[in-house]
Motif scaffolding. Structure first.
Motif, PDB file in Angstrom:
ATOM      1  N   ASP A 127       0.832  -1.203   0.000  1.00 27.36           N
ATOM      2  CA  ASP A 127       0.000   0.000   0.000  1.00 27.36           C
ATOM      3  C   ASP A 127       0.865   1.250   0.000  1.00 27.36           C
ATOM      4  O   ASP A 127       0.582   2.232  -0.665  1.00 27.36           O
ATOM      5  CB  ASP A 127      -0.903   0.025   1.253  1.00 27.36           C
ATOM      6  CG  ASP A 127      -2.180  -0.751   1.012  1.00 27.36           C
ATOM      7  OD1 ASP A 127      -2.264  -1.401  -0.046  1.00 27.36           O
ATOM      8  OD2 ASP A 127      -3.069  -0.701   1.881  1.00 27.36           O
ATOM      9  N   ASP A 172       0.787   4.314  -2.564  1.00 31.85           N
ATOM     10  CA  ASP A 172       0.499   5.683  -2.112  1.00 31.85           C
ATOM     11  C   ASP A 172       1.604   6.641  -2.550  1.00 31.85           C
ATOM     12  O   ASP A 172       1.331   7.758  -2.985  1.00 31.85           O
ATOM     13  CB  ASP A 172       0.397   5.747  -0.579  1.00 31.85           C
ATOM     14  CG  ASP A 172      -0.881   5.106  -0.075  1.00 31.85           C
ATOM     15  OD1 ASP A 172      -1.718   4.753  -0.916  1.00 31.85           O
ATOM     16  OD2 ASP A 172      -1.023   4.955   1.153  1.00 31.85           O
ATOM     17  N   VAL A 177       1.121   7.290  -6.278  1.00 30.28           N
ATOM     18  CA  VAL A 177      -0.075   8.015  -6.711  1.00 30.28           C
ATOM     19  C   VAL A 177      -0.177   9.396  -6.050  1.00 30.28           C
ATOM     20  O   VAL A 177      -0.503  10.379  -6.707  1.00 30.28           O
ATOM     21  CB  VAL A 177      -1.365   7.203  -6.423  1.00 30.28           C
ATOM     22  CG1 VAL A 177      -2.601   7.972  -6.903  1.00 30.28           C
ATOM     23  CG2 VAL A 177      -1.305   5.855  -7.119  1.00 30.28           C
ATOM     24  N   TYR A 178       0.081   9.460  -4.732  1.00 35.95           N
ATOM     25  CA  TYR A 178      -0.261  10.684  -3.988  1.00 35.95           C
ATOM     26  C   TYR A 178       0.918  11.455  -3.398  1.00 35.95           C
ATOM     27  O   TYR A 178       0.937  12.672  -3.424  1.00 35.95           O
ATOM     28  CB  TYR A 178      -1.212  10.342  -2.830  1.00 35.95           C
ATOM     29  CG  TYR A 178      -2.525   9.765  -3.264  1.00 35.95           C
ATOM     30  CD1 TYR A 178      -3.410  10.516  -4.027  1.00 35.95           C
ATOM     31  CD2 TYR A 178      -2.886   8.462  -2.905  1.00 35.95           C
ATOM     32  CE1 TYR A 178      -4.621   9.980  -4.433  1.00 35.95           C
ATOM     33  CE2 TYR A 178      -4.100   7.933  -3.301  1.00 35.95           C
ATOM     34  CZ  TYR A 178      -4.965   8.686  -4.059  1.00 35.95           C
ATOM     35  OH  TYR A 178      -6.156   8.171  -4.452  1.00 35.95           O
ATOM     36  N   ASN A 179       1.841  10.745  -2.754  1.00 29.47           N
ATOM     37  CA  ASN A 179       2.827  11.460  -1.945  1.00 29.47           C
ATOM     38  C   ASN A 179       3.917  12.093  -2.800  1.00 29.47           C
ATOM     39  O   ASN A 179       4.454  11.462  -3.703  1.00 29.47           O
ATOM     40  CB  ASN A 179       3.446  10.516  -0.909  1.00 29.47           C
ATOM     41  CG  ASN A 179       2.416  10.075   0.113  1.00 29.47           C
ATOM     42  OD1 ASN A 179       1.473  10.809   0.389  1.00 29.47           O
ATOM     43  ND2 ASN A 179       2.584   8.878   0.668  1.00 29.47           N
ATOM     44  N   ARG A 180       4.213  13.348  -2.506  1.00 23.40           N
ATOM     45  CA  ARG A 180       5.209  14.086  -3.294  1.00 23.40           C
ATOM     46  C   ARG A 180       6.179  14.803  -2.360  1.00 23.40           C
ATOM     47  O   ARG A 180       5.776  15.343  -1.336  1.00 23.40           O
ATOM     48  CB  ARG A 180       4.509  15.137  -4.174  1.00 23.40           C
ATOM     49  CG  ARG A 180       3.586  14.570  -5.222  1.00 23.40           C
ATOM     50  CD  ARG A 180       4.336  13.873  -6.339  1.00 23.40           C
ATOM     51  NE  ARG A 180       3.421  13.260  -7.291  1.00 23.40           N
ATOM     52  CZ  ARG A 180       3.001  11.994  -7.241  1.00 23.40           C
ATOM     53  NH1 ARG A 180       3.411  11.198  -6.274  1.00 23.40           N
ATOM     54  NH2 ARG A 180       2.185  11.512  -8.150  1.00 23.40           N
TER      55      ARG A 180
END
Lengths: 89, 418
Positions: free
Chosen positions: A36, A40, A43-46
């Motif tokens: 997961d 994540d 897709v999301y964390n930057r």
């Protein structure tokens, strides 16, 4: 106005390009067990670095190639541009 | 504290207004606090105020790298609204609307709240249907919404382009009559003055350079003016969230982007509501000084620069002129930029973190100013009680893991697309 040197076409104004985000984000490998956390992070964390940032741009009103741009997010200075498949050194 | 009133105004007039108390003090940081709030913007100041007022926690410091109110609370276009479709956003923002209505009395500071209404213009039948749906959702949550037809819009904003042969004709609009504007600096100053009066230390020119975390618990922060111990630390730093997150070894679903705004030269009263263009991203209102206040798209690439480029401004103003052609006659007075904490679903995060005693308030995207009181109120609750309030339960950090996104605009994770 930013001026971006497309590795295929040369120096062009920013309005010919569209932005594609952080180029250091890697999609997890296919056919591999993906946690997961890995998904994540993809897709999301930057990191959204302040300073030198490697990012994707597309020369959408030019050659339509995706390129990589090394740019300073605090000063907007562009250091170097690369072809999409070029190794960044 | 001296109360601001007509009587005190008259009284101080006799001494040429030389004897007013300072609105807030300039204390040296103490060794230890119960709560340290990082970021002296609207949200941080509001959080400290509600910690003191609602939870009786007054051993609080606000740590600000620059000066209070110098970031986005002083750089926005002052719009206040709660015209959201999703329950989480609607209920949270409407709770905030109540706080806005009471704010000037509550803070004894005139924040010039002006509920002049906001109109989102529609330029097609399909868009009217979407707005009808959003308006119905709003009314189910107790928020006022009125669907206007073309003629009704024309009565309110006759200066807009109502000709038939334009690319984006005005079909109608969705109005929230109770929405409006407020004097943004006054919001920061009002909260600061009251928080200071209740014992909060407002520490400016103090940069956070690190955190003291051990065994999964926060013990304090390291700053340019020495180490400060703290039982609890709250982050309210908007566009600088990722910089501090990096010091905590956290990566967040946030990207920092640049958003510009501008004002025209002041003109006589022409526009008495807030209007948004429905076929792009442009919004406009008229300030009490007469300036047309305008904004729109992000510059479109990661940036911490707090200043923008002209192509985006030109693009945004082209939309404005398409909507209200008279704008082309006005001269530009000022332009400026701020850095936005753009979250990956367009909605904010107000939550605890995996570090005990560390709390996160970020991801406000384009809509941080209007959320100031509700954000401060719920963040104060989250910090004081060590649990989220039902109003900010949806704004959790782990929604990006569980899939409970609140994607009001349906934009997905490309935050720079508008």
């Amino acid at each position: 106005m930013l001026y971006i040197k497309c590795p295929h076409c040369g120096m062009r104004p920013q309005i010919e390009f569209s932005y594609g985000g952080d180029a250091s984000v890697k999609r997890p490998e296919l056919n591999k067990e993906i946690s997961d956390k890995e998904w994540d992070d993809f897709v999301y964390n930057r990191k959204s670095l302040r300073g030198k940032h490697l990012e994707l741009w597309q020369h959408i009103s030019g050659c339509r190639q995706w390129i990589k741009v090394e740019r300073d997010t605090a000063t907007h200075e562009i250091f170097k541009t690369f072809k999409a498949d070029e190794e960044v050194v | 504290m001296q109360k601001y009133s007509i009587f005190n105004l008259v009284k101080n007039a006799f001494s040429n207004h030389q004897n007013w108390d300072l609105a807030w003090k300039d204390p040296e940081p103490k060794e230890e606090y119960d709560v340290v709030i990082i970021g002296g913007g609207g949200h941080g100041l509001a959080t400290a105020y509600y910690l003191a007022k609602e939870h009786n926690i007054t051993k609080v410091a606000i740590i600000e790298k620059g000066w209070i109110g110098g970031g986005n609370v002083g750089r926005n276009t002052t719009i206040i609204r709660s015209n959201y479709m999703h329950d989480e956003n609607g209920l949270f923002s409407e709770f905030g609307m109540d706080l806005w209505r009471k704010m000037s009395q509550d803070l004894n500071y005139n924040v010039m709240f002006s509920p002049r209404g906001i109109i989102n213009l529609a330029h097609s039948d399909a868009q009217m249907n979407v707005y009808a749906r959003r308006g119905n959702s709003m009314r189910l949550n107790g928020i006022d919404a009125v669907l206007l037809n073309r003629e009704q819009v024309k009565e309110i904003i006759p200066m807009a382009d109502f000709s038939e042969n334009v690319r984006f004709p005005i079909f109608g609009g969705l109005m929230q009559p109770s929405a409006g504007t407020a004097r943004h600096d006054a919001v920061a100053w009002g909260y600061a003055r009251q928080a200071d009066d209740m014992g909060v230390d407002i520490i400016q020119n103090c940069e956070v350079i690190g955190f003291d975390v051990s065994a999964g618990k926060i013990n304090g922060i390291r700053t340019s003016r020495g180490n400060i111990k703290a039982k609890k630390v709250g982050l309210c730093v908007a566009g600088s969230t990722n910089i501090l997150a990096e010091k905590l070894n956290m990566t967040l679903p946030i990207e920092t982007h640049l958003l510009q705004a501008c004002v025209s030269e002041p003109v006589k009263p022409v526009l008495d509501s807030v209007v948004t263009f429905g076929a792009g991203h442009f919004y406009i209102s008229q300030s009490d000084k007469g300036e047309m206040v305008m904004g729109g798209d992000l510059d479109g690439y990661n940036s911490y620069a707090q200043r923008g480029n002209l192509p985006t401004l030109q693009h945004v103003l082209t939309e404005g002129i398409a909507m209200m052609p008279f704008l082309s006659k006005l001269k530009m007075l000022r332009t400026w930029g701020g850095i936005m904490d753009m979250s990956m679903d367009g909605s904010p995060i107000i939550d605890k973190t995996h570090i005990d005693g560390l709390y996160l308030n970020c991801g406000w995207c384009y809509g941080g100013f209007k959320a100031t009181p509700a954000s401060g109120w719920t963040f104060a609750h989250t910090i004081a009680q060590d649990r989220v309030h039902e109003l900010n339960a949806g704004y959790s950090l782990n929604r990006f893991n569980t899939g409970h996104l609140i994607d009001e605009k349906g934009l997905g994770t490309k935050t720079w697309i508008s």
